[in-house]
Design a protein around this motif. Sequence first.
Motif, PDB file in Angstrom:
ATOM      1  N   LEU A  64     -30.410  -0.852  60.881  1.00  0.00           N
ATOM      2  CA  LEU A  64     -29.145  -0.974  61.593  1.00  0.00           C
ATOM      3  C   LEU A  64     -29.335  -1.740  62.906  1.00  0.00           C
ATOM      4  CD1 LEU A  64     -26.146  -0.342  62.054  1.00  0.00           C
ATOM      5  CD2 LEU A  64     -26.877   1.864  63.027  1.00  0.00           C
ATOM      6  N   LEU A  65     -30.352  -1.385  63.668  1.00  0.00           N
ATOM      7  CA  LEU A  65     -30.601  -2.061  64.945  1.00  0.00           C
ATOM      8  C   LEU A  65     -30.941  -3.534  64.735  1.00  0.00           C
ATOM      9  CD1 LEU A  65     -32.541   0.721  66.852  1.00  0.00           C
ATOM     10  CD2 LEU A  65     -30.148   0.041  67.133  1.00  0.00           C
ATOM     11  N   ALA A 125     -21.426  -1.577  71.812  1.00  0.00           N
ATOM     12  CA  ALA A 125     -22.574  -1.882  70.950  1.00  0.00           C
ATOM     13  C   ALA A 125     -23.878  -1.882  71.747  1.00  0.00           C
ATOM     14  CB  ALA A 125     -22.372  -3.222  70.249  1.00  0.00           C
ATOM     15  N   ALA A 126     -23.838  -2.381  72.975  1.00  0.00           N
ATOM     16  CA  ALA A 126     -25.054  -2.416  73.803  1.00  0.00           C
ATOM     17  C   ALA A 126     -25.514  -1.006  74.160  1.00  0.00           C
ATOM     18  CB  ALA A 126     -24.809  -3.238  75.066  1.00  0.00           C
ATOM     19  N   VAL A 127     -24.585  -0.111  74.433  1.00  0.00           N
ATOM     20  CA  VAL A 127     -24.929   1.286  74.751  1.00  0.00           C
ATOM     21  C   VAL A 127     -25.511   1.967  73.515  1.00  0.00           C
ATOM     22  CG1 VAL A 127     -23.953   3.553  75.336  1.00  0.00           C
ATOM     23  CG2 VAL A 127     -23.260   1.511  76.626  1.00  0.00           C
ATOM     24  N   PHE A 128     -24.866   1.797  72.382  1.00  0.00           N
ATOM     25  CA  PHE A 128     -25.333   2.396  71.133  1.00  0.00           C
ATOM     26  C   PHE A 128     -26.766   1.938  70.830  1.00  0.00           C
ATOM     27  CE2 PHE A 128     -25.625   2.493  66.450  1.00  0.00           C
ATOM     28  CZ  PHE A 128     -25.205   3.787  66.187  1.00  0.00           C
ATOM     29  N   THR A 129     -26.984   0.639  70.943  1.00  0.00           N
ATOM     30  CA  THR A 129     -28.310   0.072  70.692  1.00  0.00           C
ATOM     31  C   THR A 129     -29.334   0.610  71.678  1.00  0.00           C
ATOM     32  OG1 THR A 129     -27.344  -1.927  69.731  1.00  0.00           O
ATOM     33  CG2 THR A 129     -29.613  -2.086  70.524  1.00  0.00           C
ATOM     34  N   ALA A 130     -28.987   0.628  72.966  1.00  0.00           N
ATOM     35  CA  ALA A 130     -29.917   1.100  74.001  1.00  0.00           C
ATOM     36  C   ALA A 130     -30.318   2.552  73.772  1.00  0.00           C
ATOM     37  CB  ALA A 130     -29.303   0.932  75.391  1.00  0.00           C
ATOM     38  N   TRP A 132     -30.502   4.187  70.851  1.00  0.00           N
ATOM     39  CA  TRP A 132     -31.442   4.249  69.732  1.00  0.00           C
ATOM     40  C   TRP A 132     -32.781   3.641  70.114  1.00  0.00           C
ATOM     41  CZ3 TRP A 132     -31.060   7.618  66.130  1.00  0.00           C
ATOM     42  CH2 TRP A 132     -29.814   8.055  65.690  1.00  0.00           C
ATOM     43  N   LEU A 133     -32.765   2.622  70.971  1.00  0.00           N
ATOM     44  CA  LEU A 133     -34.032   2.034  71.424  1.00  0.00           C
ATOM     45  C   LEU A 133     -34.835   3.030  72.255  1.00  0.00           C
ATOM     46  CD1 LEU A 133     -32.974  -1.633  72.263  1.00  0.00           C
ATOM     47  CD2 LEU A 133     -34.430  -0.863  70.353  1.00  0.00           C
ATOM     48  N   LYS A 134     -34.158   3.907  72.995  1.00  0.00           N
ATOM     49  CA  LYS A 134     -34.882   4.981  73.710  1.00  0.00           C
ATOM     50  C   LYS A 134     -35.688   5.808  72.724  1.00  0.00           C
ATOM     51  CE  LYS A 134     -31.812   7.473  75.782  1.00  0.00           C
ATOM     52  NZ  LYS A 134     -30.920   8.284  76.618  1.00  0.00           N
ATOM     53  N   LEU A 135     -35.070   6.118  71.597  1.00  0.00           N
ATOM     54  CA  LEU A 135     -35.770   6.898  70.575  1.00  0.00           C
ATOM     55  C   LEU A 135     -36.943   6.105  70.008  1.00  0.00           C
ATOM     56  CD1 LEU A 135     -36.173   9.272  68.664  1.00  0.00           C
ATOM     57  CD2 LEU A 135     -34.493   8.208  67.147  1.00  0.00           C
ATOM     58  N   LEU A 136     -36.722   4.842  69.694  1.00  0.00           N
ATOM     59  CA  LEU A 136     -37.827   4.038  69.177  1.00  0.00           C
ATOM     60  C   LEU A 136     -38.960   3.955  70.187  1.00  0.00           C
ATOM     61  CD1 LEU A 136     -36.206   1.036  67.259  1.00  0.00           C
ATOM     62  CD2 LEU A 136     -37.042   3.220  66.354  1.00  0.00           C
ATOM     63  N   ARG A 137     -38.631   3.853  71.473  1.00  0.00           N
ATOM     64  CA  ARG A 137     -39.659   3.828  72.522  1.00  0.00           C
ATOM     65  C   ARG A 137     -40.472   5.114  72.486  1.00  0.00           C
ATOM     66  NH1 ARG A 137     -42.803   0.959  73.948  1.00  0.00           N
ATOM     67  NH2 ARG A 137     -41.302  -0.637  74.424  1.00  0.00           N
ATOM     68  N   ARG A 138     -39.812   6.258  72.354  1.00  0.00           N
ATOM     69  CA  ARG A 138     -40.513   7.549  72.273  1.00  0.00           C
ATOM     70  C   ARG A 138     -41.465   7.544  71.083  1.00  0.00           C
ATOM     71  NH1 ARG A 138     -42.866  10.710  74.446  1.00  0.00           N
ATOM     72  NH2 ARG A 138     -41.329  10.452  76.057  1.00  0.00           N
ATOM     73  N   ALA A 159     -40.061  -1.811  64.469  1.00  0.00           N
ATOM     74  CA  ALA A 159     -39.576  -1.032  65.619  1.00  0.00           C
ATOM     75  C   ALA A 159     -40.124  -1.617  66.916  1.00  0.00           C
ATOM     76  CB  ALA A 159     -39.971   0.437  65.476  1.00  0.00           C
ATOM     77  N   LYS A 160     -41.403  -1.961  66.930  1.00  0.00           N
ATOM     78  CA  LYS A 160     -42.001  -2.578  68.112  1.00  0.00           C
ATOM     79  C   LYS A 160     -41.343  -3.920  68.428  1.00  0.00           C
ATOM     80  CE  LYS A 160     -46.397  -2.357  68.925  1.00  0.00           C
ATOM     81  NZ  LYS A 160     -47.880  -2.374  68.824  1.00  0.00           N
ATOM     82  N   ALA A 161     -41.014  -4.688  67.404  1.00  0.00           N
ATOM     83  CA  ALA A 161     -40.350  -5.980  67.616  1.00  0.00           C
ATOM     84  C   ALA A 161     -38.952  -5.798  68.221  1.00  0.00           C
ATOM     85  CB  ALA A 161     -40.265  -6.747  66.289  1.00  0.00           C
ATOM     86  N   LEU A 162     -38.248  -4.777  67.778  1.00  0.00           N
ATOM     87  CA  LEU A 162     -36.934  -4.474  68.376  1.00  0.00           C
ATOM     88  C   LEU A 162     -37.075  -4.153  69.847  1.00  0.00           C
ATOM     89  CD1 LEU A 162     -35.386  -2.350  65.500  1.00  0.00           C
ATOM     90  CD2 LEU A 162     -34.402  -4.457  66.432  1.00  0.00           C
ATOM     91  N   LEU A 163     -38.093  -3.371  70.198  1.00  0.00           N
ATOM     92  CA  LEU A 163     -38.327  -3.037  71.590  1.00  0.00           C
ATOM     93  C   LEU A 163     -38.688  -4.279  72.400  1.00  0.00           C
ATOM     94  CD1 LEU A 163     -40.269   0.279  71.033  1.00  0.00           C
ATOM     95  CD2 LEU A 163     -38.019   0.052  72.105  1.00  0.00           C
TER      96      LEU A 163
END
Length: 168
Positions: A64-65, A125-130, A132-138, A159-163
């Motif tokens: 999705l991201l 959309a930017a908030v939603f993405t940000a 989920w990115l917090k979770l990917l960072r964790r 996931a790393k590429a998204l970050l």
Amino acid sequence: MSFWIQTGKPTLLEVEEIPDDFAEAIGIIYPPDTEYLILSWNRIPVVVNYSEDLRVFIWDIVELLEGLQDPEFTESHVTTGASSFFAEWWIRRDGAQLIIDSRWSSVVGSYEFLLNERSELTVDAAVFTAEWLKLLRRLVDDMTEKAVRMEDDDLFLRAKALLAASGG
């Protein structure tokens, strides 16, 4: 804010085996009784177990991201599929906003009826993405801290590429 994610600092286990993939690594690194992820949906907190629930739908979140990065993204469908966190989200873009129509079938605490009463979520959309990115960072940070190696690390690398693409 109508949508946010609190990742907390879940307990981490040592990973001595080599998991098949990112999802299996999530199920191994986090014990079932650790701190929960909290997702707020229209101001209703929903708990998500890292090891049992998140591992089931992490693939869908990464996909999705990735899709949301595409300026041509118009819509998507996500099914979480976990036994104690089962929901379907129909997502469509409307300018800078995402409109998400949801159907909740199972959550810890059995208050799906309340989530279904507030099933439509409109979020930037930017908030939603940000969030989920917090979770990917964790997840990425925890896997890196414990030096987890995977047989198939494709989803982890995505996931790393998204970050990296987000500057994080």
